[in-house]
Motif scaffolding. Structure first.
Motif, PDB file in Angstrom:
ATOM      1  N   VAL A   8     -10.008 -12.657   7.585  1.00  0.00           N
ATOM      2  CA  VAL A   8      -9.681 -11.971   8.115  1.00  0.00           C
ATOM      3  C   VAL A   8      -9.003 -10.387   8.662  1.00  0.00           C
ATOM      4  N   PRO A   9      -8.143 -10.230   7.629  1.00  0.00           N
ATOM      5  CA  PRO A   9      -7.074  -9.488   8.400  1.00  0.00           C
ATOM      6  C   PRO A   9      -6.950  -8.310   9.157  1.00  0.00           C
ATOM      7  N   ARG A  10      -5.961  -8.381  10.301  1.00  0.00           N
ATOM      8  CA  ARG A  10      -5.894  -7.419  11.177  1.00  0.00           C
ATOM      9  C   ARG A  10      -5.988  -5.867  10.524  1.00  0.00           C
ATOM     10  N   PRO A  11      -6.671  -5.078  10.867  1.00  0.00           N
ATOM     11  CA  PRO A  11      -6.107  -3.615   9.612  1.00  0.00           C
ATOM     12  C   PRO A  11      -4.661  -2.903  10.585  1.00  0.00           C
ATOM     13  N   LEU A  12      -4.352  -2.726   9.410  1.00  0.00           N
ATOM     14  CA  LEU A  12      -3.037  -1.614   9.607  1.00  0.00           C
ATOM     15  C   LEU A  12      -3.024  -0.502   9.539  1.00  0.00           C
ATOM     16  N   PRO A  20       3.000   2.762   5.602  1.00  0.00           N
ATOM     17  CA  PRO A  20       4.069   1.581   4.889  1.00  0.00           C
ATOM     18  C   PRO A  20       3.160   1.097   3.869  1.00  0.00           C
ATOM     19  N   TRP A  21       2.909   1.506   2.745  1.00  0.00           N
ATOM     20  CA  TRP A  21       2.288   0.640   1.481  1.00  0.00           C
ATOM     21  C   TRP A  21       2.365  -0.547   1.341  1.00  0.00           C
ATOM     22  N   ARG A  25       0.802  -3.941   0.219  1.00  0.00           N
ATOM     23  CA  ARG A  25       0.589  -4.847  -0.306  1.00  0.00           C
ATOM     24  C   ARG A  25       0.536  -6.246  -0.289  1.00  0.00           C
ATOM     25  N   ALA A  26       1.083  -6.531   0.559  1.00  0.00           N
ATOM     26  CA  ALA A  26       1.330  -7.523   1.132  1.00  0.00           C
ATOM     27  C   ALA A  26       0.485  -8.586   1.110  1.00  0.00           C
ATOM     28  N   GLU A  27      -0.525  -8.000   2.290  1.00  0.00           N
ATOM     29  CA  GLU A  27      -1.389  -8.002   2.535  1.00  0.00           C
ATOM     30  C   GLU A  27      -3.048  -8.203   1.356  1.00  0.00           C
ATOM     31  N   SER A  29      -1.924  -8.987  -1.084  1.00  0.00           N
ATOM     32  CA  SER A  29      -1.172 -10.192  -2.102  1.00  0.00           C
ATOM     33  C   SER A  29      -1.531 -12.045  -1.114  1.00  0.00           C
ATOM     34  N   ASP A  30      -1.263 -11.467  -0.652  1.00  0.00           N
ATOM     35  CA  ASP A  30      -1.573 -12.762   0.555  1.00  0.00           C
ATOM     36  C   ASP A  30      -2.888 -12.582   1.116  1.00  0.00           C
ATOM     37  N   THR A  31      -4.040 -12.289   1.365  1.00  0.00           N
ATOM     38  CA  THR A  31      -4.976 -12.459   1.736  1.00  0.00           C
ATOM     39  C   THR A  31      -6.722 -12.432   0.781  1.00  0.00           C
ATOM     40  N   GLY A  32      -5.973 -11.321  -0.103  1.00  0.00           N
ATOM     41  CA  GLY A  32      -6.859 -10.846  -1.102  1.00  0.00           C
ATOM     42  C   GLY A  32      -8.255  -9.740  -0.689  1.00  0.00           C
ATOM     43  N   THR A  33      -7.718  -9.590   0.780  1.00  0.00           N
ATOM     44  CA  THR A  33      -8.121  -7.899   1.496  1.00  0.00           C
ATOM     45  C   THR A  33      -7.331  -7.237   2.333  1.00  0.00           C
ATOM     46  N   VAL A  34      -7.274  -6.146   2.221  1.00  0.00           N
ATOM     47  CA  VAL A  34      -6.249  -5.429   3.364  1.00  0.00           C
ATOM     48  C   VAL A  34      -7.270  -4.252   4.350  1.00  0.00           C
ATOM     49  N   VAL A  35      -7.323  -3.842   5.399  1.00  0.00           N
ATOM     50  CA  VAL A  35      -7.910  -2.791   5.591  1.00  0.00           C
ATOM     51  C   VAL A  35      -7.609  -1.727   6.572  1.00  0.00           C
TER      52      VAL A  35
END
Length: 280
Positions: A8-12, A20-21, A25-27, A29-35
């Protein structure tokens, strides 16, 4: 070491409509999830001009107008602007074109875009949005110093296993652990959606050390629940003032290389729509 797609990625942090979008988008793409998290002042509408704000709020405009307290209106508008800009960034469209709707229980979703699932949470001046292309997501945010220990929260929220772990912990860490458990359970409940809700005392979490952020779903007696579809994590954000928890369910949809609304549309339909737009 776990693969990036299995964590689970760290929140941005977002600093307003400008993102910054690229990182978002990169997160995804890399992990399937973004917070993402943002503060209300950074997302506060710059003007109350209905002609400017109404297109951005879309279906949320009537609810916005119905709110009588200025602070509630401000936070409501800011949270919906954050959601719409975040979704617009990942599906490559304009924020005013994101059709945000709600299920009967209030769970948000994007009409016409079932490639992603979204979740929203806010408290005080902090707002959090989660987006996944894996299946389901739930997010929750709470003040890190919210008083829960000694308020009866243990009996209303915790399983026997969790209470035993709390009793064995450092008393100074008890409230911190309770906040983490509470936000994890809220995030999990949101990810499950309407028809599958049950009491917080009927499921529990085994927390990893704070630095590791992760957690495992367990039964009330502490035995592990099988399966690897779920991922859970808690994070401290905004200098440790808030706790953000995320629950992600991997439905096995596979990789989605491109979420752009343009490439998701059937080519014939897209040509027809563009022809109409051009007056053809």
């Amino acid at each position: 070491m776990a693969d990036a797609a299995d964590t689970v990625p760290r929140p941005l942090e977002t600093e307003g409509p400008r993102g910054p979008w690229d990182r978002v988008r990169a997160e995804l793409s890399d992990t399937g999830t973004v917070v993402m998290f943002g503060r209300v002042p950074a997302w506060r509408p710059h003007a109350d001009d209905a002609a400017l704000l109404r297109p951005l709020l879309g279906r949320d405009w009537p609810r916005y107008e119905s709110l009588s307290q200025p602070r509630m209106r401000e936070r409501f508008a800011a949270s919906r602007l954050l959601v719409r800009h975040a979704v617009a960034a990942v599906i490559d469209t304009a924020a005013e074109l994101v059709d945000l709707a709600y299920q009967p229980g209030g769970r948000p979703y994007v009409r016409g875009c079932d490639q992603i699932d979204i979740s929203l949470s806010h408290t005080e001046e902090m707002m959090v949005v989660g987006i996944t292309r894996k299946g389901r997501i739930g997010v929750d945010v709470e003040l890190a110093d919210r008083r829960m220990a000694g308020t009866g929260s243990e009996s209303q929220t915790c399983t026997p296993y969790e209470r035993a772990r709390l009793d064995a912990s450092d008393p100074a860490a008890r409230n911190d652990l309770l906040v983490r458990l509470w936000t994890l359970k809220e995030a999990y409940s949101k990810a499950l959606g309407q028809g599958l809700r049950f009491r917080f005392t009927e499921f529990g979490f085994a927390l990893e050390p704070r630095g590791a952020n992760g957690a495992r779903l367990v039964r009330p007696d502490g035995s592990r629940i099988g399966g690897t579809e779920w991922r859970f994590a808690t994070f401290a954000v905004d200098g440790g003032r808030y706790v953000v928890s995320t629950a992600v369910y991997d439905a096995g949809f596979g990789e989605v290389a491109d979420l752009s609304v343009l490439t998701a549309l059937d080519e014939g339909l897209l040509d027809a729509l563009l022809g109409v737009a051009d007056g053809g």
